[in-house]
Design a protein around this motif. Structure first.
Motif, PDB file in Angstrom:
ATOM      1  N   PRO A  44       0.817  -1.219   0.000  1.00 26.94           N
ATOM      2  CA  PRO A  44       0.000   0.000   0.000  1.00 26.94           C
ATOM      3  C   PRO A  44       0.855   1.276   0.000  1.00 26.94           C
ATOM      4  O   PRO A  44       0.309   2.357   0.111  1.00 26.94           O
ATOM      5  CB  PRO A  44      -0.821  -0.124   1.286  1.00 26.94           C
ATOM      6  N   VAL A 104      -7.142  -3.604  -6.522  1.00 29.99           N
ATOM      7  CA  VAL A 104      -6.908  -3.257  -5.114  1.00 29.99           C
ATOM      8  C   VAL A 104      -8.087  -2.410  -4.640  1.00 29.99           C
ATOM      9  O   VAL A 104      -8.488  -1.459  -5.323  1.00 29.99           O
ATOM     10  CB  VAL A 104      -5.588  -2.468  -4.964  1.00 29.99           C
ATOM     11  N   MET A 105      -8.660  -2.762  -3.498  1.00 32.70           N
ATOM     12  CA  MET A 105      -9.786  -2.003  -2.941  1.00 32.70           C
ATOM     13  C   MET A 105      -9.603  -1.885  -1.432  1.00 32.70           C
ATOM     14  O   MET A 105     -10.011  -2.772  -0.687  1.00 32.70           O
ATOM     15  CB  MET A 105     -11.109  -2.698  -3.256  1.00 32.70           C
ATOM     16  N   THR A 106      -8.942  -0.799  -1.011  1.00 35.52           N
ATOM     17  CA  THR A 106      -8.716  -0.597   0.425  1.00 35.52           C
ATOM     18  C   THR A 106      -9.766   0.379   0.961  1.00 35.52           C
ATOM     19  O   THR A 106     -10.534   0.945   0.184  1.00 35.52           O
ATOM     20  CB  THR A 106      -7.315   0.002   0.677  1.00 35.52           C
ATOM     21  N   ASN A 107      -9.772   0.562   2.266  1.00 33.59           N
ATOM     22  CA  ASN A 107     -10.673   1.584   2.829  1.00 33.59           C
ATOM     23  C   ASN A 107      -9.967   2.441   3.883  1.00 33.59           C
ATOM     24  O   ASN A 107     -10.613   3.104   4.676  1.00 33.59           O
ATOM     25  CB  ASN A 107     -11.953   0.958   3.401  1.00 33.59           C
ATOM     26  N   LEU A 108      -8.643   2.384   3.883  1.00 37.90           N
ATOM     27  CA  LEU A 108      -7.868   3.173   4.841  1.00 37.90           C
ATOM     28  C   LEU A 108      -7.439   4.486   4.183  1.00 37.90           C
ATOM     29  O   LEU A 108      -7.023   4.485   3.021  1.00 37.90           O
ATOM     30  CB  LEU A 108      -6.627   2.374   5.260  1.00 37.90           C
ATOM     31  N   TYR A 213     -14.343   5.849  -3.635  1.00 35.05           N
ATOM     32  CA  TYR A 213     -13.512   6.818  -2.923  1.00 35.05           C
ATOM     33  C   TYR A 213     -12.796   7.810  -3.840  1.00 35.05           C
ATOM     34  O   TYR A 213     -12.086   8.693  -3.361  1.00 35.05           O
ATOM     35  CB  TYR A 213     -12.480   6.092  -2.057  1.00 35.05           C
TER      36      TYR A 213
END
Lengths: 225, 430
Positions: A44, A104-108, A213
């Motif tokens: 990341p 890639v699918m983050t939420n931070l 996002y």
């Protein structure tokens, strides 16, 4: 009176966004992209400098396909791959090898200034990215679309008012690759101001809405030519 | 190198601790006859692998469908989501209400994550009342089944998902990358169905101390979870065996659509016609002998199902299957009694097949009686003449085919054959 001014201001901004969305600048209005660029990362905290270099090299090596891809709104997927640790790969959208790249699918919330560390501070143009809080994958989507926007704007410059060609696209790629570019971040409000105040600036709007996002206004580019 | 060897030894030791066979069902509605077929394949595996544990039926009570059901109950009973979850967990909402809410569940895409985290975080079983009823119905139908709450299993191994995240830890995105494949356990902060299964299987292995967990399910998530576990788990292995279902008129049937009768109804109907019968054995014998149908353009076991013209035909064929099993058992007893009459001082055969059978009897028996797990698993993937294969049932039929050609046999040979036949019957699950 203040309310009227605020409303007018908001309407102005909305109109600017609509105009930017409607402004195709020689690109396709409809249809899907026959090519996809996979941006493979392995953590990341990707090295954007290295990835930018990889992207520009990949596009220059395949500039005929890359031209079609850019004209069709540079479909880009930030992904991880079991076989490609870090780099950019332009492929036919139908290529089965594309299945090896997993989005890639983050939420931070990403640390934007850290991501931009080490990038060049001058060059043939400026990328100004939206500083709205977002994830690393969403930020990278903005970054690569804005980098491609810069290349496209230069392509138009090199085309001298005629329809853009593969050759002018290649010239633009070489200019960005050798000349470098500057990257900074700004609020949506400031991005709209940049667009309003400079004829050499263009906004890029996120139309696909696939990644929730990604800010609506991804950023602005200003060419220095 | 030393590390690899010690891991191997550890794995072998764990395998001695036994096999746990599991399958997954969402108990937002009462399980139907298709699930009975699935359980029969699980029972074939449990028997075939000599597991002493009950089949573990993982109750899928996390995920979007469960969240949608919970939100509907909260709405119907005018409760907060937390109170509705607690009421469901404590069995205060009737089965019919749960089933109705499941069928009319809300599209909860916006709140799935929130609800899932609450249910899994507190290990609540929002389908506890259906689970309890199902446990009893299955027990009365002859099954040795333990229903485990998916949220409980997930909660017990949730930390493992964070631990395997590496650089991605805390980003809401957990990929497992190894050589040729990427498997996602979590994305956008929500566990994937692979991630949920990954945690559940890990918990099962730890709780049952099993060296092997066999998951009977055709979903690709099982294969992905197996892969992920193979990357991180060193103390056990996970194996996927394709599941089974029913179709009515060529289309896969569901309980929601009402085409497939519930297990509860099936048991009642079966007992009315065959009061002394055993529904579990009837279904199992059915799966051992009947042809599969396949989804269009596929010969893959994962796309297979047992097809019937109507719901009524399902029951009549299961009753018929029970009658055939009784007949088969009688024939087997008759053949053994007949063989006993041929015990003498030496062995004598009148066919090559029977001659070879007696010649290699001891070596064949020692292999068979030791339990041939790999062959059981390998045979379960094969379909011959449209029929799904079962290693021990095939061995049973092979032995029976050799008995006719035996004119005389020694007493020790007779006893060995008897042991082999009994072993095959037990391991076939009939």
């Amino acid at each position: 009176m203040e309310t009227i001014n605020k409303t007018t201001h908001l309407e102005d901004n909305e109109r600017l966004i609509e105009l930017a969305y409607a402004e195709k600048k020689g690109r396709e209005a409809f249809g899907s992209n026959p090519y996809t660029c996979y941006v493979a990362i392995n953590s990341p905290k990707p090295d954007l400098s290295l990835l930018s270099e990889s992207l520009l090299s990949e596009l220059a090596e395949n500039y005929d396909k890359a031209f079609v891809w850019a004209r069709s709104w540079d479909k880009t997927i930030v992904s991880i791959s079991p076989t490609q640790p870090l780099g950019c790969f332009l492929m036919s959208t139908d290529d089965i090898k594309g299945k090896m790249f997993v989005p890639v699918m983050t939420n931070l919330v990403a640390d934007q200034s850290r991501l931009l560390q080490g990038l060049s501070r001058a060059g043939v143009g400026q990328l100004v990215l939206n500083n709205q809080e977002t994830t690393v994958d969403a930020f990278m989507i903005c970054y690569f679309h804005m980098l491609n926007e810069l290349v496209w704007d230069l392509t138009l410059d090199y085309s001298n008012g005629k329809d853009p060609t593969e050759e002018s696209y290649l010239l633009a790629l070489i200019a960005v690759k050798s000349g470098g570019f500057e990257v900074s971040i700004a609020s949506t409000e400031d991005l709209l101001k940049i667009s309003k105040n400079s004829s050499r600036a263009s906004l890029r709007i996120y139309g696909s809405k696939i990644n929730k996002y990604v800010p609506q206004v991804m950023g602005a580019v200003v060419t220095n030519k | 190198m030393e590390n690899k060897i010690s891991k191997k030894i550890e794995n072998e030791m764990r395998q001695e601790n036994g096999v746990c066979v599991a399958c997954c069902i969402t108990l937002g509605k009462q399980p139907h006859i298709g699930h009975l077929m699935l359980l029969s394949i699980a029972e074939q595996m449990r028997s075939g692998l000599g597991s002493e544990l009950p089949i573990v039926l993982i109750n899928n009570n996390t995920g979007p469908r469960s969240a949608g059901t919970l939100l509907k109950i909260a709405l119907d009973f005018d409760l907060s989501v937390a109170n509705a979850a607690m009421a469901m967990n404590n069995g205060l909402i009737e089965v019919d209400e749960i089933v109705g809410a499941y069928r009319g569940r809300l599209d909860s895409s916006e709140r799935v994550s929130e609800v899932e985290k609450m249910v899994a975080g507190q290990a609540l079983d929002i389908f506890s009342v259906v689970s309890k009823e199902t446990q009893e119905v299955l027990r009365l139908s002859g099954y040795k089944v333990e229903i485990a709450s998916g949220s409980y299993l997930l909660n017990a191994s949730r930390k493992l998902i964070d631990e395997v995240g590496g650089d991605w830890k805390g980003t809401g995105y957990t990929p497992l990358v190894d050589g040729k494949r990427v498997v996602l356990l979590e994305k956008s902060g929500d566990l994937t169905s692979t991630g949920v299964l990954f945690a559940a299987v890990n918990s099962l292995s730890e709780m049952t101390k099993s060296g092997t967990v066999v998951v009977v399910d055709s979903q690709p998530e099982v294969s992905d979870a197996n892969f992920a576990l193979s990357v991180v788990a060193t103390k056990f292995k996970c194996v996927q065996v394709m599941g089974a279902g029913v179709g009515i008129g060529g289309a896969v049937a569901s309980g929601t659509g009402g085409e497939a009768v519930t297990i509860k109804e099936a048991r009642k109907l079966f007992n009315e016609v065959r009061p002394g019968g055993n529904l579990k054995k009837a279904v199992l014998y059915f799966t051992l002998n009947n042809q599969l149908s396949f989804a269009r353009n596929s010969i893959d076991l994962k796309d297979s199902f047992y097809n019937f013209d109507s719901g009524d035909e399902v029951m009549s064929r299961l009753v018929d299957s029970w009658d055939k099993l009784v007949e088969f058992n009688q024939k087997l007893v008759g053949e053994v009694e007949n063989l006993a009459l041929r015990v003498g001082s030496c062995s004598l055969t009148n066919t090559d097949k029977s001659k070879r059978f007696l010649e290699y009897l001891q070596s064949k028996a020692s292999g068979l009686l030791a339990g041939e797990a790999e062959r059981v698993l390998a045979e379960s993937k094969r379909v011959v003449g449209g029929v799904r294969q079962n290693y021990y049932f095939n061995q049973l039929k092979t032995i029976m085919n050799c008995l006719d050609g035996i004119v005389m046999l020694r007493e020790d040979q007779f006893l060995t054959i008897g042991k082999m036949l009994q072993f095959c019957i037990d391991r076939s699950g009939i």
